[in-house]
Each structure stands twice: as C-alpha cells, then as structure tokens.
Design a protein around this motif. Structure first.
Motif, PDB file in Angstrom:
ATOM      1  N   LEU A  29     -11.494 -10.114  28.614  1.00 34.99           N
ATOM      2  CA  LEU A  29     -11.974 -11.424  28.176  1.00 34.99           C
ATOM      3  C   LEU A  29     -11.951 -11.564  26.653  1.00 34.99           C
ATOM      4  CD1 LEU A  29     -14.998 -12.114  30.556  1.00 34.99           C
ATOM      5  CD2 LEU A  29     -12.646 -12.909  30.739  1.00 34.99           C
ATOM      6  N   ALA A  30     -11.421 -10.564  25.976  1.00 32.55           N
ATOM      7  CA  ALA A  30     -11.370 -10.600  24.514  1.00 32.55           C
ATOM      8  C   ALA A  30     -10.671 -11.837  23.951  1.00 32.55           C
ATOM      9  CB  ALA A  30     -10.720  -9.329  23.972  1.00 32.55           C
ATOM     10  N   PRO A  31      -9.588 -12.334  24.576  1.00 33.66           N
ATOM     11  CA  PRO A  31      -8.963 -13.550  24.029  1.00 33.66           C
ATOM     12  C   PRO A  31      -9.912 -14.745  23.977  1.00 33.66           C
ATOM     13  CG  PRO A  31      -7.461 -12.453  25.525  1.00 33.66           C
ATOM     14  CD  PRO A  31      -8.771 -11.750  25.659  1.00 33.66           C
ATOM     15  N   LEU A  32     -10.761 -14.905  24.996  1.00 35.16           N
ATOM     16  CA  LEU A  32     -11.713 -16.012  25.000  1.00 35.16           C
ATOM     17  C   LEU A  32     -12.747 -15.838  23.887  1.00 35.16           C
ATOM     18  CD1 LEU A  32     -12.340 -16.471  28.836  1.00 35.16           C
ATOM     19  CD2 LEU A  32     -10.842 -17.790  27.335  1.00 35.16           C
ATOM     20  N   TRP A  33     -13.232 -14.616  23.737  1.00 29.36           N
ATOM     21  CA  TRP A  33     -14.184 -14.351  22.673  1.00 29.36           C
ATOM     22  C   TRP A  33     -13.542 -14.562  21.304  1.00 29.36           C
ATOM     23  CZ3 TRP A  33     -19.166 -14.169  23.355  1.00 29.36           C
ATOM     24  CH2 TRP A  33     -19.675 -13.771  24.590  1.00 29.36           C
ATOM     25  N   THR A  34     -12.267 -14.241  21.189  1.00 23.94           N
ATOM     26  CA  THR A  34     -11.562 -14.414  19.913  1.00 23.94           C
ATOM     27  C   THR A  34     -11.499 -15.885  19.526  1.00 23.94           C
ATOM     28  OG1 THR A  34     -10.224 -12.441  20.334  1.00 23.94           O
ATOM     29  CG2 THR A  34      -9.411 -13.981  18.677  1.00 23.94           C
ATOM     30  N   VAL A  35     -11.215 -16.735  20.502  1.00 21.73           N
ATOM     31  CA  VAL A  35     -11.153 -18.177  20.228  1.00 21.73           C
ATOM     32  C   VAL A  35     -12.507 -18.686  19.759  1.00 21.73           C
ATOM     33  CG1 VAL A  35     -10.829 -20.451  21.272  1.00 21.73           C
ATOM     34  CG2 VAL A  35      -9.251 -18.590  21.822  1.00 21.73           C
ATOM     35  N   LEU A  36     -13.572 -18.296  20.467  1.00 22.35           N
ATOM     36  CA  LEU A  36     -14.920 -18.734  20.089  1.00 22.35           C
ATOM     37  C   LEU A  36     -15.295 -18.205  18.712  1.00 22.35           C
ATOM     38  CD1 LEU A  36     -17.598 -20.088  20.827  1.00 22.35           C
ATOM     39  CD2 LEU A  36     -18.300 -17.932  21.885  1.00 22.35           C
ATOM     40  N   ARG A  37     -14.969 -16.942  18.445  1.00 18.45           N
ATOM     41  CA  ARG A  37     -15.307 -16.322  17.172  1.00 18.45           C
ATOM     42  C   ARG A  37     -14.600 -16.999  16.008  1.00 18.45           C
ATOM     43  NH1 ARG A  37     -12.138 -11.455  16.829  1.00 18.45           N
ATOM     44  NH2 ARG A  37     -10.958 -12.503  15.185  1.00 18.45           N
ATOM     45  N   ILE A  38     -13.321 -17.272  16.171  1.00 18.26           N
ATOM     46  CA  ILE A  38     -12.555 -17.891  15.084  1.00 18.26           C
ATOM     47  C   ILE A  38     -13.004 -19.330  14.865  1.00 18.26           C
ATOM     48  CG2 ILE A  38     -10.249 -18.667  14.407  1.00 18.26           C
ATOM     49  CD1 ILE A  38      -9.123 -16.137  15.647  1.00 18.26           C
ATOM     50  N   TRP A  39     -13.282 -20.047  15.959  1.00 18.70           N
ATOM     51  CA  TRP A  39     -13.793 -21.418  15.813  1.00 18.70           C
ATOM     52  C   TRP A  39     -15.087 -21.426  15.021  1.00 18.70           C
ATOM     53  CZ3 TRP A  39     -18.472 -23.427  17.471  1.00 18.70           C
ATOM     54  CH2 TRP A  39     -18.638 -24.801  17.278  1.00 18.70           C
ATOM     55  N   LEU A  40     -16.001 -20.537  15.385  1.00 16.18           N
ATOM     56  CA  LEU A  40     -17.283 -20.465  14.690  1.00 16.18           C
ATOM     57  C   LEU A  40     -17.087 -20.056  13.230  1.00 16.18           C
ATOM     58  CD1 LEU A  40     -20.363 -20.678  15.001  1.00 16.18           C
ATOM     59  CD2 LEU A  40     -20.380 -18.268  15.672  1.00 16.18           C
ATOM     60  N   GLY A  41     -16.204 -19.106  13.002  1.00 15.58           N
ATOM     61  CA  GLY A  41     -15.922 -18.685  11.634  1.00 15.58           C
ATOM     62  C   GLY A  41     -15.356 -19.797  10.781  1.00 15.58           C
ATOM     63  N   TRP A  42     -14.475 -20.602  11.378  1.00 10.07           N
ATOM     64  CA  TRP A  42     -13.884 -21.717  10.632  1.00 10.07           C
ATOM     65  C   TRP A  42     -14.946 -22.740  10.247  1.00 10.07           C
ATOM     66  CZ3 TRP A  42     -10.358 -23.298   7.558  1.00 10.07           C
ATOM     67  CH2 TRP A  42     -10.152 -24.677   7.362  1.00 10.07           C
ATOM     68  N   GLN A  43     -15.891 -23.004  11.140  1.00 12.17           N
ATOM     69  CA  GLN A  43     -16.970 -23.948  10.828  1.00 12.17           C
ATOM     70  C   GLN A  43     -17.752 -23.483   9.595  1.00 12.17           C
ATOM     71  OE1 GLN A  43     -17.185 -26.875  12.570  1.00 12.17           O
ATOM     72  NE2 GLN A  43     -15.385 -26.045  13.620  1.00 12.17           N
ATOM     73  N   TRP A  44     -18.053 -22.189   9.557  1.00 12.87           N
ATOM     74  CA  TRP A  44     -18.809 -21.668   8.423  1.00 12.87           C
ATOM     75  C   TRP A  44     -17.967 -21.637   7.149  1.00 12.87           C
ATOM     76  CZ3 TRP A  44     -23.658 -21.872   8.200  1.00 12.87           C
ATOM     77  CH2 TRP A  44     -24.460 -21.624   9.309  1.00 12.87           C
ATOM     78  N   LEU A  45     -16.720 -21.211   7.274  1.00 17.62           N
ATOM     79  CA  LEU A  45     -15.854 -21.142   6.090  1.00 17.62           C
ATOM     80  C   LEU A  45     -15.633 -22.527   5.499  1.00 17.62           C
ATOM     81  CD1 LEU A  45     -14.061 -19.503   4.196  1.00 17.62           C
ATOM     82  CD2 LEU A  45     -12.194 -19.764   5.846  1.00 17.62           C
ATOM     83  N   HIS A  46     -15.391 -23.499   6.346  1.00 12.52           N
ATOM     84  CA  HIS A  46     -15.162 -24.873   5.884  1.00 12.52           C
ATOM     85  C   HIS A  46     -16.405 -25.422   5.183  1.00 12.52           C
ATOM     86  CE1 HIS A  46     -14.826 -29.308   6.361  1.00 12.52           C
ATOM     87  NE2 HIS A  46     -13.569 -29.061   6.047  1.00 12.52           N
ATOM     88  N   ALA A  47     -17.576 -25.181   5.763  1.00 15.89           N
ATOM     89  CA  ALA A  47     -18.816 -25.684   5.169  1.00 15.89           C
ATOM     90  C   ALA A  47     -19.099 -24.989   3.831  1.00 15.89           C
ATOM     91  CB  ALA A  47     -19.980 -25.465   6.129  1.00 15.89           C
ATOM     92  N   GLY A  48     -18.951 -23.676   3.794  1.00 17.01           N
ATOM     93  CA  GLY A  48     -19.237 -22.939   2.570  1.00 17.01           C
ATOM     94  C   GLY A  48     -18.258 -23.228   1.457  1.00 17.01           C
ATOM     95  N   TRP A  49     -16.970 -23.320   1.806  1.00 16.44           N
ATOM     96  CA  TRP A  49     -15.959 -23.577   0.783  1.00 16.44           C
ATOM     97  C   TRP A  49     -16.147 -24.964   0.183  1.00 16.44           C
ATOM     98  CZ3 TRP A  49     -13.236 -20.506  -1.960  1.00 16.44           C
ATOM     99  CH2 TRP A  49     -12.146 -20.986  -2.697  1.00 16.44           C
ATOM    100  N   GLY A  50     -16.565 -25.910   1.000  1.00 19.41           N
ATOM    101  CA  GLY A  50     -16.844 -27.248   0.482  1.00 19.41           C
ATOM    102  C   GLY A  50     -17.972 -27.236  -0.542  1.00 19.41           C
ATOM    103  N   LYS A  51     -18.957 -26.390  -0.316  1.00 24.50           N
ATOM    104  CA  LYS A  51     -20.070 -26.286  -1.263  1.00 24.50           C
ATOM    105  C   LYS A  51     -19.626 -25.604  -2.558  1.00 24.50           C
ATOM    106  CE  LYS A  51     -23.801 -26.101   2.184  1.00 24.50           C
ATOM    107  NZ  LYS A  51     -22.985 -26.468   3.343  1.00 24.50           N
ATOM    108  N   ILE A  52     -18.859 -24.536  -2.441  1.00 28.10           N
ATOM    109  CA  ILE A  52     -18.426 -23.798  -3.636  1.00 28.10           C
ATOM    110  C   ILE A  52     -17.507 -24.638  -4.514  1.00 28.10           C
ATOM    111  CG2 ILE A  52     -17.029 -21.824  -4.415  1.00 28.10           C
ATOM    112  CD1 ILE A  52     -18.152 -20.231  -2.095  1.00 28.10           C
TER     113      ILE A  52
END
Length: 204
Positions: A29-52
């Motif tokens: 099931l690692a591929p499913l977890w990978t999709v969720l993990r990357i989606w969540l990571g992108w949300q944080w990266l996008h929010a943080g980079w916008g602030k910086i």
C-alpha cells in the motif's frame, strides 16, 4: 532458532490485528501512502514558501511578526460569547506567550512549514514531519481558523499512524535502517553488527 524474548513478548503485548497491519505496515500500500504524503507535503511547502517570499516582508523580513500578530489578535476577538471559537486557556497562551514573541514565532511558522513540506515530499523522517504538521494544524484550529486545517490534520494523523510505509518510496527507506527507530537502533549505532553472532540453541 528459539528467541528467549518471544514468550515474554506474547504475555505483555497485544497482537496487531490483520486489518491495521495491512493498512499501516504493508508495503504493497506504499503507493497510496506516497500520494497522501506528497499531497500533504505540497500543502505545507506552498503555504510556507508563500510566507517566506511575501513581498511585504510581514512574515520574514523587516516587518516580521506583523502578519502573525494580526492573526493572533483576531483570534483573541473570537473568545467572546457563550460558545467562543477560541477557548480561554488558548487565549491566555496567545496573550502571554505567542504575542510577546510574535517575531520569533513568525520565522518559526514560515520556515517550519517549508521544512515540514520538504520532509514529507522527500519522505524523510515522515512520521516526525507529519506530527509537527498536525501540531501546527491543531494550533490554527485552536485559534479559531478552519480553512483546510481539519483535512490536513486528519491526513497528518493518518501519516503518523502509517509512518512505517509512508516513507517507503522516499528517503526513509535508506535513512531509517541506518539510524534506526526508538527501541530498534540502526546499523550506525549497532557497534557489534560486524561481529560474528553466536546462534541461540533451539529449545529443549
């Protein structure tokens, strides 16, 4: 071979149900977890980079702390009424801890979001990154802000539970065996790993 700890473990530990083992520890099931993990990571990266990179510098720069101070003061305005959006104990935290350190907190939030995002996207220390991401989501919710925080908090909670396979297609696959996890040191800390092991005789 007979492991002398096996019997004791069975006496003190509850066996993991098949369902949770499949969902949280099965690499298929690692591929499913990978999709969720990357989606969540992108949300944080996008929010943080916008602030910086904010051109007004209200998060990082000359006016650091302005944005988060406004956010926190807005949260204090949600403490009134019979059913306030912000609890009294959190309002006390805002007044006594967060607001006096608004500038430092501003840098911590901005760079923290970026670091969490990068770690989740790369799949390194996935469980730890998801935990701190969820902690930030919880603080935003305590401050009376919904937005995407409930969804991200649920996703972070899921990744924390599935940390064993969430980073399977990431750097955790290399880093964790080397560093180890609590209770199971990796090759870096097993100084006797290269020494010949004495086989344990079978039980009589």
């Amino acid at each position: 071979m007979y492991d002398m700890t096996t019997t004791q473990d069975l006496r003190t530990q509850i066996a993991e149900p098949n369902l949770t083992r499949i969902l949280l520890a099965d690499t298929r099931l690692a591929p499913l977890w990978t999709v969720l993990r990357i989606w969540l990571g992108w949300q944080w990266l996008h929010a943080g980079w916008g602030k910086i990179t904010n051109p007004a510098g209200v998060w990082v720069g000359e006016k650091a702390g302005v944005a988060i101070e406004g956010f926190l003061k807005g949260a204090l305005g949600k403490t009134a009424g019979e059913h306030p959006d912000v609890s009294g104990w959190y309002a006390s935290f805002i007044q006594n801890v967060a607001l006096p350190n608004a500038e430092l907190l501003s840098y911590m939030v901005a760079f923290g979001e970026v670091l969490i995002g990068v770690a989740l996207i790369l799949g390194i220390f996935t469980g730890i990154a998801a935990f701190f991401g969820g902690l930030m989501n919880a603080n935003f919710l305590f401050a009376g802000t919904l937005s995407t925080n409930p969804i991200m908090l649920i996703a972070a909670f899921a990744v924390v539970l599935g940390w064993r396979v969430a980073g399977q297609y990431g750097l955790d696959r290399v880093v964790l065996p080397y560093l180890g996890v609590p209770g199971a040191p990796g090759t870096l800390f097993r100084h006797d790993a290269r020494l010949p092991q004495t086989p344990i005789p079978p039980a009589a």
